[in-house]
Design a protein around this motif. Structure first.
Motif, PDB file in Angstrom:
ATOM      1  N   ARG A   1      18.382  21.986   1.190  1.00 11.06           N
ATOM      2  CA  ARG A   1      18.757  22.450  -0.110  1.00 11.06           C
ATOM      3  C   ARG A   1      20.155  22.470  -0.143  1.00 11.06           C
ATOM      4  NH1 ARG A   1      14.059  25.463   1.297  1.00 11.06           N
ATOM      5  NH2 ARG A   1      12.358  25.244  -0.223  1.00 11.06           N
ATOM      6  N   TYR A   2      20.822  21.839  -1.364  1.00 12.32           N
ATOM      7  CA  TYR A   2      22.167  21.842  -1.682  1.00 12.32           C
ATOM      8  C   TYR A   2      22.265  22.928  -2.764  1.00 12.32           C
ATOM      9  CZ  TYR A   2      22.968  18.075   1.288  1.00 12.32           C
ATOM     10  OH  TYR A   2      23.138  17.057   2.423  1.00 12.32           O
ATOM     11  N   GLY A   3      22.350  24.107  -2.563  1.00 18.60           N
ATOM     12  CA  GLY A   3      22.389  25.202  -3.557  1.00 18.60           C
ATOM     13  C   GLY A   3      21.063  25.133  -4.213  1.00 18.60           C
ATOM     14  N   GLY A   4      20.790  24.758  -5.622  1.00 16.75           N
ATOM     15  CA  GLY A   4      19.664  24.637  -6.366  1.00 16.75           C
ATOM     16  C   GLY A   4      19.097  23.408  -6.044  1.00 16.75           C
ATOM     17  N   VAL A   5      19.326  22.584  -5.440  1.00 12.26           N
ATOM     18  CA  VAL A   5      18.901  21.261  -5.510  1.00 12.26           C
ATOM     19  C   VAL A   5      18.348  21.101  -4.192  1.00 12.26           C
ATOM     20  CG1 VAL A   5      19.560  18.593  -5.232  1.00 12.26           C
ATOM     21  CG2 VAL A   5      21.002  20.235  -6.824  1.00 12.26           C
ATOM     22  N   VAL A   6      16.922  20.455  -4.368  1.00  9.97           N
ATOM     23  CA  VAL A   6      16.019  20.365  -3.189  1.00  9.97           C
ATOM     24  C   VAL A   6      16.271  18.952  -2.879  1.00  9.97           C
ATOM     25  CG1 VAL A   6      13.892  20.545  -2.076  1.00  9.97           C
ATOM     26  CG2 VAL A   6      14.591  22.184  -3.842  1.00  9.97           C
ATOM     27  N   ALA A   7      17.212  18.618  -1.949  1.00 10.38           N
ATOM     28  CA  ALA A   7      17.525  17.105  -1.818  1.00 10.38           C
ATOM     29  C   ALA A   7      16.527  16.345  -0.721  1.00 10.38           C
ATOM     30  CB  ALA A   7      18.969  16.898  -0.952  1.00 10.38           C
ATOM     31  N   ASN A   8      15.794  17.187   0.087  1.00  9.68           N
ATOM     32  CA  ASN A   8      14.680  16.672   0.823  1.00  9.68           C
ATOM     33  C   ASN A   8      13.670  17.870   0.654  1.00  9.68           C
ATOM     34  OD1 ASN A   8      15.937  14.682   3.373  1.00  9.68           O
ATOM     35  ND2 ASN A   8      15.931  14.086   1.351  1.00  9.68           N
TER      36      ASN A   8
ATOM     37  N   PRO B   1      15.249   5.362  -5.772  1.00  5.47           N
ATOM     38  CA  PRO B   1      16.280   5.150  -6.488  1.00  5.47           C
ATOM     39  C   PRO B   1      17.741   6.006  -5.829  1.00  5.47           C
ATOM     40  CG  PRO B   1      14.421   6.279  -7.496  1.00  5.47           C
ATOM     41  CD  PRO B   1      14.084   6.137  -6.173  1.00  5.47           C
ATOM     42  N   ASN B   2      18.631   5.698  -6.569  1.00  6.61           N
ATOM     43  CA  ASN B   2      20.007   6.473  -6.144  1.00  6.61           C
ATOM     44  C   ASN B   2      19.768   7.761  -6.585  1.00  6.61           C
ATOM     45  OD1 ASN B   2      21.737   4.121  -5.956  1.00  6.61           O
ATOM     46  ND2 ASN B   2      21.737   3.844  -8.017  1.00  6.61           N
ATOM     47  N   GLY B   3      20.221   8.632  -5.445  1.00  9.93           N
ATOM     48  CA  GLY B   3      20.070  10.217  -5.643  1.00  9.93           C
ATOM     49  C   GLY B   3      18.722  10.750  -5.223  1.00  9.93           C
ATOM     50  N   ALA B   4      17.838   9.685  -4.728  1.00  8.49           N
ATOM     51  CA  ALA B   4      16.497  10.271  -4.133  1.00  8.49           C
ATOM     52  C   ALA B   4      16.427  11.104  -2.972  1.00  8.49           C
ATOM     53  CB  ALA B   4      15.766   8.953  -3.797  1.00  8.49           C
ATOM     54  N   GLY B   5      17.470  11.026  -2.155  1.00 11.82           N
ATOM     55  CA  GLY B   5      17.661  11.981  -0.896  1.00 11.82           C
ATOM     56  C   GLY B   5      17.790  11.107   0.380  1.00 11.82           C
ATOM     57  N   LYS B   6      17.777   9.772   0.262  1.00  4.88           N
ATOM     58  CA  LYS B   6      17.865   9.093   1.469  1.00  4.88           C
ATOM     59  C   LYS B   6      18.754   9.350   2.504  1.00  4.88           C
ATOM     60  CE  LYS B   6      17.934   5.077  -1.099  1.00  4.88           C
ATOM     61  NZ  LYS B   6      18.180   6.007  -2.230  1.00  4.88           N
ATOM     62  N   THR B   7      20.049   9.340   2.102  1.00  5.78           N
ATOM     63  CA  THR B   7      21.371   9.806   2.972  1.00  5.78           C
ATOM     64  C   THR B   7      21.290  11.055   3.419  1.00  5.78           C
ATOM     65  OG1 THR B   7      22.720   7.916   2.021  1.00  5.78           O
ATOM     66  CG2 THR B   7      23.790   9.833   3.352  1.00  5.78           C
ATOM     67  N   THR B   8      20.929  11.855   2.642  1.00  5.15           N
ATOM     68  CA  THR B   8      20.629  13.238   3.193  1.00  5.15           C
ATOM     69  C   THR B   8      19.560  13.278   4.080  1.00  5.15           C
ATOM     70  OG1 THR B   8      20.973  13.971   0.800  1.00  5.15           O
ATOM     71  CG2 THR B   8      19.639  15.505   2.383  1.00  5.15           C
ATOM     72  N   PHE B   9      18.394  12.489   4.270  1.00  2.00           N
ATOM     73  CA  PHE B   9      17.382  12.565   5.061  1.00  2.00           C
ATOM     74  C   PHE B   9      17.956  11.968   6.563  1.00  2.00           C
ATOM     75  CE2 PHE B   9      14.338  10.324   7.620  1.00  2.00           C
ATOM     76  CZ  PHE B   9      13.323  11.490   7.862  1.00  2.00           C
TER      77      PHE B   9
ATOM     78  N   TRP C   1      26.855   4.443   9.130  1.00  2.14           N
ATOM     79  CA  TRP C   1      27.231   5.240   8.110  1.00  2.14           C
ATOM     80  C   TRP C   1      27.455   4.290   6.792  1.00  2.14           C
ATOM     81  CZ3 TRP C   1      28.086  10.762   8.542  1.00  2.14           C
ATOM     82  CH2 TRP C   1      28.038  11.210   9.821  1.00  2.14           C
ATOM     83  N   GLN C   2      27.251   4.653   5.476  1.00  2.00           N
ATOM     84  CA  GLN C   2      27.473   3.948   4.440  1.00  2.00           C
ATOM     85  C   GLN C   2      28.674   3.175   4.112  1.00  2.00           C
ATOM     86  OE1 GLN C   2      26.196   5.083   0.154  1.00  2.00           O
ATOM     87  NE2 GLN C   2      24.318   5.764   1.246  1.00  2.00           N
ATOM     88  N   SER C   3      29.740   4.050   4.688  1.00  2.00           N
ATOM     89  CA  SER C   3      31.169   3.563   4.423  1.00  2.00           C
ATOM     90  C   SER C   3      31.327   2.316   5.347  1.00  2.00           C
ATOM     91  CB  SER C   3      32.197   4.586   4.541  1.00  2.00           C
ATOM     92  OG  SER C   3      31.870   5.357   5.791  1.00  2.00           O
TER      93      SER C   3
ATOM     94  N   ASP D   1      21.895   3.293   7.238  1.00  2.00           N
ATOM     95  CA  ASP D   1      22.165   3.649   5.757  1.00  2.00           C
ATOM     96  C   ASP D   1      22.816   2.468   5.020  1.00  2.00           C
ATOM     97  OD1 ASP D   1      22.198   5.093   3.691  1.00  2.00           O
ATOM     98  OD2 ASP D   1      23.411   6.772   4.420  1.00  2.00           O
ATOM     99  N   GLU D   2      21.975   1.737   4.219  1.00  2.00           N
ATOM    100  CA  GLU D   2      22.549   0.688   3.300  1.00  2.00           C
ATOM    101  C   GLU D   2      23.428  -0.162   4.231  1.00  2.00           C
ATOM    102  OE1 GLU D   2      23.841   1.691  -0.587  1.00  2.00           O
ATOM    103  OE2 GLU D   2      22.356   3.366  -0.558  1.00  2.00           O
ATOM    104  N   PRO D   3      22.820  -0.675   5.293  1.00  3.81           N
ATOM    105  CA  PRO D   3      23.774  -1.824   6.170  1.00  3.81           C
ATOM    106  C   PRO D   3      23.967  -3.026   5.464  1.00  3.81           C
ATOM    107  CG  PRO D   3      21.499  -1.561   6.933  1.00  3.81           C
ATOM    108  CD  PRO D   3      21.452  -0.728   5.855  1.00  3.81           C
TER     109      PRO D   3
ATOM    110  N   ASP E   1      18.049   0.382   2.589  1.00  2.00           N
ATOM    111  CA  ASP E   1      18.842  -0.293   1.798  1.00  2.00           C
ATOM    112  C   ASP E   1      18.188  -0.582   0.427  1.00  2.00           C
ATOM    113  OD1 ASP E   1      21.033  -2.125   3.063  1.00  2.00           O
ATOM    114  OD2 ASP E   1      20.310  -3.222   1.496  1.00  2.00           O
ATOM    115  N   HIS E   2      18.977  -1.175  -0.514  1.00  6.08           N
ATOM    116  CA  HIS E   2      18.523  -1.303  -2.045  1.00  6.08           C
ATOM    117  C   HIS E   2      18.231  -3.051  -1.951  1.00  6.08           C
ATOM    118  CE1 HIS E   2      19.306   2.441  -3.801  1.00  6.08           C
ATOM    119  NE2 HIS E   2      20.492   2.483  -3.193  1.00  6.08           N
ATOM    120  N   ASP E   3      18.503  -3.709  -0.931  1.00  3.91           N
ATOM    121  CA  ASP E   3      18.250  -4.869  -0.880  1.00  3.91           C
ATOM    122  C   ASP E   3      16.534  -5.306  -0.792  1.00  3.91           C
ATOM    123  OD1 ASP E   3      17.547  -7.860  -0.386  1.00  3.91           O
ATOM    124  OD2 ASP E   3      19.525  -7.948   0.782  1.00  3.91           O
TER     125      ASP E   3
END
Ligand SMILES: Nc1ncnc2c1ncn2[C@@H]1O[C@H](COP(=O)(O)OP(=O)(O)OP(=O)(O)O)[C@@H](O)[C@H]1O
Length: 258
Positions: free
Chosen positions: A18-25, A43-51, A89-91, A176-178, A208-210
């Motif tokens: 949980r990030y505040g009111g957002v349940v990310a996973n 989709p973007n923002g689904a919670g994959k990186t959070t996982f 890491w994504q970066s 994560d998005e390699p 990955d989105h590919d």
């Protein structure tokens, strides 16, 4: 409940962030078996990186994370890494002016004064050299150790990032998005390297989105939407599942298997 989670590799049960009111996973339960390649898409923002952050101990979560039957849920990130959970890491930036070998060494050698003292008293150099060689050979960069990272193609730079994660006791690798930014040919080569990693008995979780890469290389896939797993099955089943198509793939779907 340490010890009774069954199965080698990674297992999460009811993982919630949980990030505040957002349940990310939201109550995420998945497995990645030894030597298995498993996709996590959504989709973007689904919670994959959070996982990935939650599994590897970089963000707070509730629920259970187990690796090779050992409950690591309460352990800090560096101890989960020792237990066998590695990530990219994504970066994913490298030290451009360092060689490929030096980039991997920096990831394997702990820093700090106590590490320096340990290195003097009990030199581990030979162990580290072998680990680096092994990691580079696994990703097909065995002969590129002396090359400065800046001289590599993007595809090979990404593989150095993977080699950095492979050192030590890697049992499960979370990517994560390699493949972001890779062209089709580089993405195919990347898929081959992921297979090489898995045949060494390492479980791989690939985000990955590919879709050609993910659906082409994975044994199984999970689909996440709004923090929840909405689908688990084979890539072939994912391609035709109405909920997956509606949430993420869209229709008609265009993929060329890697
Ligand atoms: N540190 C944070 N603090 C607050 N909210 C966050 C934080 N990190 C992520 N979120 C939120 O959690 C949700 C999941 O984000 P996350 O980055 O995990 O999604 P994602 O599936 O990895 O997205 P993408 O495919 O774009 O990388 C989003 O609503 C995001 O805004």
């Amino acid at each position: 409940m340490p010890g009774d989670l069954g199965a080698a590799g990674l297992r999460t049960e009811g993982l919630t962030v949980r990030y505040g009111g957002v349940v990310a996973n939201d109550d995420v339960s998945i497995t990645v078996g030894t030597g298995e390649i498993v996709g996590l898409i959504g989709p973007n923002g689904a919670g994959k990186t959070t996982f990935v952050d939650a599994v590897t101990g970089f963000t707070r979560s509730t629920g259970t994370v187990a690796v090779d039957d050992t409950d690591v849920s309460r352990l800090p990130a560096f101890r989960r890494r020792r237990a066998g959970l590695s990530r990219t890491w994504q970066s994913g930036e490298l030290f451009a002016n360092l060689t490929v070998t030096q980039n991997v060494v920096t990831a394997l050698r702990p820093g700090g004064l106590s590490a320096l003292w340990r290195d003097i008293v009990v030199p581990r150099r030979r162990d580290t050299d072998a680990e680096v060689r092994n990691a580079l050979e696994t990703v097909g960069l065995g002969s590129a150790g002396a090359t400065p990272a800046r001289d590599l193609t993007l595809g090979r730079q990404k593989l150095v990032g993977v080699a950095r994660a492979l050192g030590g006791n890697c049992r499960v690798l979370l990517l994560d998005e390699p493949a972001a930014g890779l062209d089709t040919e580089e993405s195919r080569e990347f898929a081959d390297r992921i297979r090489d990693i898995s045949v060494r008995g390492i479980g791989v979780l690939l985000i990955d989105h590919d879709m050609s890469l993910v659906l082409g290389v994975c044994d199984r896939v999970y689909v996440m939407e709004f923090g929840k797993i909405i689908f688990a099955g084979t890539p072939q089943e994912a391609r035709t599942d109405p909920a997956v198509i509606a949430a993420y793939l869209g229709a008609p779907m265009e993929t060329n298997d890697a």
